[in-house]
Scaffold this motif. Structure first.
Motif, PDB file in Angstrom:
ATOM      1  N   THR A  34      -2.228 -67.496  17.571  1.00 56.33           N
ATOM      2  CA  THR A  34      -1.186 -68.058  16.708  1.00 56.33           C
ATOM      3  C   THR A  34      -0.733 -67.042  15.676  1.00 56.33           C
ATOM      4  OG1 THR A  34      -2.235 -70.218  16.965  1.00 56.33           O
ATOM      5  CG2 THR A  34      -0.646 -69.990  15.170  1.00 56.33           C
ATOM      6  N   VAL A  35       0.574 -67.013  15.440  1.00 58.67           N
ATOM      7  CA  VAL A  35       1.102 -66.189  14.352  1.00 58.67           C
ATOM      8  C   VAL A  35       1.950 -67.090  13.457  1.00 58.67           C
ATOM      9  CG1 VAL A  35       3.069 -65.406  15.782  1.00 58.67           C
ATOM     10  CG2 VAL A  35       2.435 -64.117  13.725  1.00 58.67           C
ATOM     11  N   VAL A  36       1.815 -66.918  12.159  1.00 56.69           N
ATOM     12  CA  VAL A  36       2.624 -67.686  11.213  1.00 56.69           C
ATOM     13  C   VAL A  36       3.561 -66.724  10.481  1.00 56.69           C
ATOM     14  CG1 VAL A  36       0.706 -67.759   9.539  1.00 56.69           C
ATOM     15  CG2 VAL A  36       2.616 -69.370   9.305  1.00 56.69           C
ATOM     16  N   VAL A  37       4.852 -67.030  10.536  1.00 56.60           N
ATOM     17  CA  VAL A  37       5.885 -66.118  10.038  1.00 56.60           C
ATOM     18  C   VAL A  37       6.540 -66.710   8.793  1.00 56.60           C
ATOM     19  CG1 VAL A  37       8.005 -64.882  10.649  1.00 56.60           C
ATOM     20  CG2 VAL A  37       6.346 -65.461  12.437  1.00 56.60           C
ATOM     21  N   ASP A  38       6.581 -65.930   7.717  1.00 56.12           N
ATOM     22  CA  ASP A  38       7.223 -66.375   6.476  1.00 56.12           C
ATOM     23  C   ASP A  38       8.709 -66.015   6.522  1.00 56.12           C
ATOM     24  OD1 ASP A  38       7.941 -67.053   3.925  1.00 56.12           O
ATOM     25  OD2 ASP A  38       6.300 -65.979   2.933  1.00 56.12           O
ATOM     26  N   PHE A  39       9.574 -67.033   6.562  1.00 53.79           N
ATOM     27  CA  PHE A  39      11.025 -66.798   6.600  1.00 53.79           C
ATOM     28  C   PHE A  39      11.654 -66.806   5.206  1.00 53.79           C
ATOM     29  CE2 PHE A  39      12.984 -66.798  10.867  1.00 53.79           C
ATOM     30  CZ  PHE A  39      11.851 -66.943  11.649  1.00 53.79           C
ATOM     31  N   ASN A  45       5.530 -66.161  -0.216  1.00 54.72           N
ATOM     32  CA  ASN A  45       4.407 -66.916  -0.760  1.00 54.72           C
ATOM     33  C   ASN A  45       3.325 -67.260   0.251  1.00 54.72           C
ATOM     34  OD1 ASN A  45       4.704 -67.236  -3.539  1.00 54.72           O
ATOM     35  ND2 ASN A  45       6.466 -68.580  -3.196  1.00 54.72           N
ATOM     36  N   LEU A  46       3.673 -67.213   1.521  1.00 57.90           N
ATOM     37  CA  LEU A  46       2.685 -67.538   2.548  1.00 57.90           C
ATOM     38  C   LEU A  46       1.456 -66.623   2.444  1.00 57.90           C
ATOM     39  CD1 LEU A  46       2.088 -69.165   5.183  1.00 57.90           C
ATOM     40  CD2 LEU A  46       3.143 -67.263   6.420  1.00 57.90           C
ATOM     41  N   ASP A  47       1.705 -65.351   2.087  1.00 58.61           N
ATOM     42  CA  ASP A  47       0.584 -64.402   1.967  1.00 58.61           C
ATOM     43  C   ASP A  47      -0.439 -64.861   0.933  1.00 58.61           C
ATOM     44  OD1 ASP A  47       2.547 -64.031   0.022  1.00 58.61           O
ATOM     45  OD2 ASP A  47       2.076 -61.910  -0.277  1.00 58.61           O
ATOM     46  N   LEU A  48       0.055 -65.440  -0.179  1.00 62.11           N
ATOM     47  CA  LEU A  48      -0.852 -65.937  -1.222  1.00 62.11           C
ATOM     48  C   LEU A  48      -1.657 -67.135  -0.722  1.00 62.11           C
ATOM     49  CD1 LEU A  48       1.131 -65.985  -4.592  1.00 62.11           C
ATOM     50  CD2 LEU A  48      -1.022 -64.807  -4.135  1.00 62.11           C
ATOM     51  N   ILE A  49      -0.958 -68.058  -0.058  1.00 63.32           N
ATOM     52  CA  ILE A  49      -1.617 -69.268   0.444  1.00 63.32           C
ATOM     53  C   ILE A  49      -2.658 -68.909   1.507  1.00 63.32           C
ATOM     54  CG2 ILE A  49      -1.189 -71.503   1.609  1.00 63.32           C
ATOM     55  CD1 ILE A  49      -0.120 -71.290  -1.294  1.00 63.32           C
ATOM     56  N   MET A  50      -2.359 -67.859   2.287  1.00 62.94           N
ATOM     57  CA  MET A  50      -3.301 -67.416   3.325  1.00 62.94           C
ATOM     58  C   MET A  50      -4.359 -66.462   2.762  1.00 62.94           C
ATOM     59  SD  MET A  50      -2.334 -68.848   6.210  1.00 62.94           S
ATOM     60  CE  MET A  50      -3.245 -67.893   7.423  1.00 62.94           C
ATOM     61  N   ILE A  85      -0.594 -63.159  10.508  1.00 63.47           N
ATOM     62  CA  ILE A  85       0.454 -63.515   9.550  1.00 63.47           C
ATOM     63  C   ILE A  85       1.516 -62.416   9.558  1.00 63.47           C
ATOM     64  CG2 ILE A  85       0.952 -63.926   7.096  1.00 63.47           C
ATOM     65  CD1 ILE A  85      -2.570 -64.168   7.740  1.00 63.47           C
ATOM     66  N   LEU A  86       2.791 -62.841   9.611  1.00 65.13           N
ATOM     67  CA  LEU A  86       3.888 -61.879   9.411  1.00 65.13           C
ATOM     68  C   LEU A  86       4.545 -62.230   8.076  1.00 65.13           C
ATOM     69  CD1 LEU A  86       5.594 -59.525  10.421  1.00 65.13           C
ATOM     70  CD2 LEU A  86       7.048 -61.164  11.619  1.00 65.13           C
ATOM     71  N   PRO A  87       4.300 -61.400   7.040  1.00 67.96           N
ATOM     72  CA  PRO A  87       4.813 -61.747   5.710  1.00 67.96           C
ATOM     73  C   PRO A  87       6.324 -61.542   5.587  1.00 67.96           C
ATOM     74  CG  PRO A  87       3.594 -59.682   5.634  1.00 67.96           C
ATOM     75  CD  PRO A  87       3.514 -60.160   7.052  1.00 67.96           C
ATOM     76  N   ALA A  88       6.928 -62.273   4.662  1.00 71.26           N
ATOM     77  CA  ALA A  88       8.352 -62.101   4.367  1.00 71.26           C
ATOM     78  C   ALA A  88       8.518 -60.868   3.499  1.00 71.26           C
ATOM     79  CB  ALA A  88       8.887 -63.326   3.644  1.00 71.26           C
ATOM     80  N   SER A  89       9.751 -60.393   3.449  1.00 73.28           N
ATOM     81  CA  SER A  89      10.070 -59.270   2.588  1.00 73.28           C
ATOM     82  C   SER A  89      10.396 -59.778   1.192  1.00 73.28           C
ATOM     83  CB  SER A  89      11.269 -58.540   3.191  1.00 73.28           C
ATOM     84  OG  SER A  89      11.886 -57.764   2.212  1.00 73.28           O
ATOM     85  N   GLN A  90      10.212 -58.949   0.189  1.00 75.40           N
ATOM     86  CA  GLN A  90      10.584 -59.334  -1.174  1.00 75.40           C
ATOM     87  C   GLN A  90      11.964 -58.804  -1.553  1.00 75.40           C
ATOM     88  OE1 GLN A  90       9.246 -61.748  -2.433  1.00 75.40           O
ATOM     89  NE2 GLN A  90       7.417 -61.362  -3.641  1.00 75.40           N
ATOM     90  N   THR A  91      12.725 -58.355  -0.573  1.00 70.81           N
ATOM     91  CA  THR A  91      14.052 -57.809  -0.871  1.00 70.81           C
ATOM     92  C   THR A  91      14.966 -58.881  -1.456  1.00 70.81           C
ATOM     93  OG1 THR A  91      16.023 -56.765   0.036  1.00 70.81           O
ATOM     94  CG2 THR A  91      14.871 -58.256   1.491  1.00 70.81           C
ATOM     95  N   ARG A  92      15.910 -58.449  -2.273  1.00 74.52           N
ATOM     96  CA  ARG A  92      16.867 -59.405  -2.830  1.00 74.52           C
ATOM     97  C   ARG A  92      18.105 -59.526  -1.957  1.00 74.52           C
ATOM     98  NH1 ARG A  92      17.791 -58.201  -8.983  1.00 74.52           N
ATOM     99  NH2 ARG A  92      17.229 -56.095  -8.386  1.00 74.52           N
TER     100      ARG A  92
END
Lengths: 268, 85
Positions: A34-39, A45-50, A85-92
């Motif tokens: 399983t992979v969970v992807v932050d969109f 924030n998924l990285d913090l929860i994980m 886990i595939l983290p989201a980017s922090q780009t604006r």
């Protein structure tokens, strides 16, 4: 063939990321890759929860832009075998997620995973649209509260029209309702919408109910998916929910409050 | 029902049933717009404006929806006029 599951809600703060983390950890625990992807680009924030926030080097947008490959960006969970886990980017830059980019990343992930969990951002903008577009299943997370139920209905409308399955005329996205922050005692007093009310309004099948619980905040404080806290009510509720998603019949355990002796006497 | 519920129910209106009623109305309305063309909300407010040149009506007096019947689409328009007083 990987199954793509979007966890969505429309409204923010109802428990999408908590549910994504629990679902992904539960599926991996059951033996599925399983992979969970932050969109949620810009609000990762998924990285913090994980609990893997310090291990993020590359992210979703880096992969889309070809600055890293999938293997460099995926973070392997240290507690559960087969969970990434595939983290989201922090780009604006809110156009960082492109349709083709998301499609190619999901295709890459599908090659060696059984389940791809897409943690949608709140709202109905680009990120939320792309998170649901390729989905086979949708987990709609709803709180027993008017604005959340209304937004969920809006999202159900989008799932039925703005997804690949809808556009290609395939079988529709399978919709599952998860009601979180449920307080049976308040439902009993007529102060909170019941699960039956919510299912009736949304006309959608119930997957699970997660009770309002201290365990959720405690688990997020510690960076542990709450499903891994087996001794807690919320952890057990998510465990039941994942089992049901995988086809096992399990009764709903958290629809009624646990009554003490006095409660039994007075309420009969 | 325990005997304490009797006193509780006297205290205040059950808000959960208000929530359910309100949601059923708004969700039904939003669903009827969802499947229709994008211009429906604008058309609805234009019609409301025209009617208001002649009669004072409530904000929700105009209901508009598109029904599909076989090959044709029927634009259904309902206007609720205020009661004569």
């Amino acid at each position: 063939m990987a199954r793509i599951v979007v966890v969505t809600s429309g409204k923010g703060g109802v428990g999408k990321t908590t549910t994504s983390a629990a679902l992904a950890a539960g599926l991996a625990k059951a033996g599925y890759k399983t992979v969970v992807v932050d969109f949620d680009v810009g609000l990762r924030n998924l990285d913090l929860i994980m609990g893997c926030e310090r291990r993020v080097v590359y992210d979703f947008v880096n992969v889309i832009n070809g600055e890293a490959n999938l293997n460099q960006a995926l973070i392997r969970d240290k507690r559960v075998e087969g969970l990434e886990i595939l983290p989201a980017s922090q780009t604006r830059d809110k156009d960082a997620l492109t349709f083709e980019g998301v499609q190619s990343v999901l295709e890459g992930l599908a090659e060696n995973h059984d389940y791809i969990i897409c943690d949608s951002p709140a709202g109905i903008e680009r990120g939320a649209h792309l998170a649901m577009y390729f989905a086979d299943d949708a987990i709609v997370v709803t709180n027993p509260e008017v604005s959340s139920v209304r937004d969920s209905d809006r999202v159900l409308g989008l799932l039925a029209s703005k997804t690949r399955r809808a556009e290609q005329g395939d079988a529709p996205v399978a919709e599952h309702l998860v009601v979180t922050r449920y307080a049976p005692s308040r439902v009993g007093k007529g102060e909170m919408l019941s699960v039956e009310d919510i299912c009736e309004i949304l006309s959608i099948e119930l997957l699970g109910v997660v009770p309002e619980s201290n365990a959720v905040l405690n688990a997020s404080n510690a960076g542990v998916p709450v499903i891994l806290e087996d001794g807690t009510d919320a952890g057990q509720a998510y465990d039941d929910l994942v089992a049901r998603y995988l086809g096992e019949a399990r009764p709903q355990r958290f629809l009624n409050e646990k009554k003490g002796l006095l409660g039994r006497i007075f309420k009969g | 029902m325990g005997f304490l519920d009797y006193f509780r129910s006297q205290q205040k209106k059950r808000t959960a049933s208000m929530a359910k009623d309100r949601l059923q109305v708004i969700v039904a309305r939003e669903r009827s717009h969802r499947d229709g063309p994008d211009y429906l909300p604008a058309l609805q407010s234009d019609i409301l404006e025209v009617i208001r040149r002649y009669i004072e009506v409530e904000d929700d007096a105009v209901r508009i929806q598109v029904e599909r019947e076989g090959d044709c689409e029927v634009l259904e328009l309902n206007v609720t006029l205020p009661e004569e007083s």
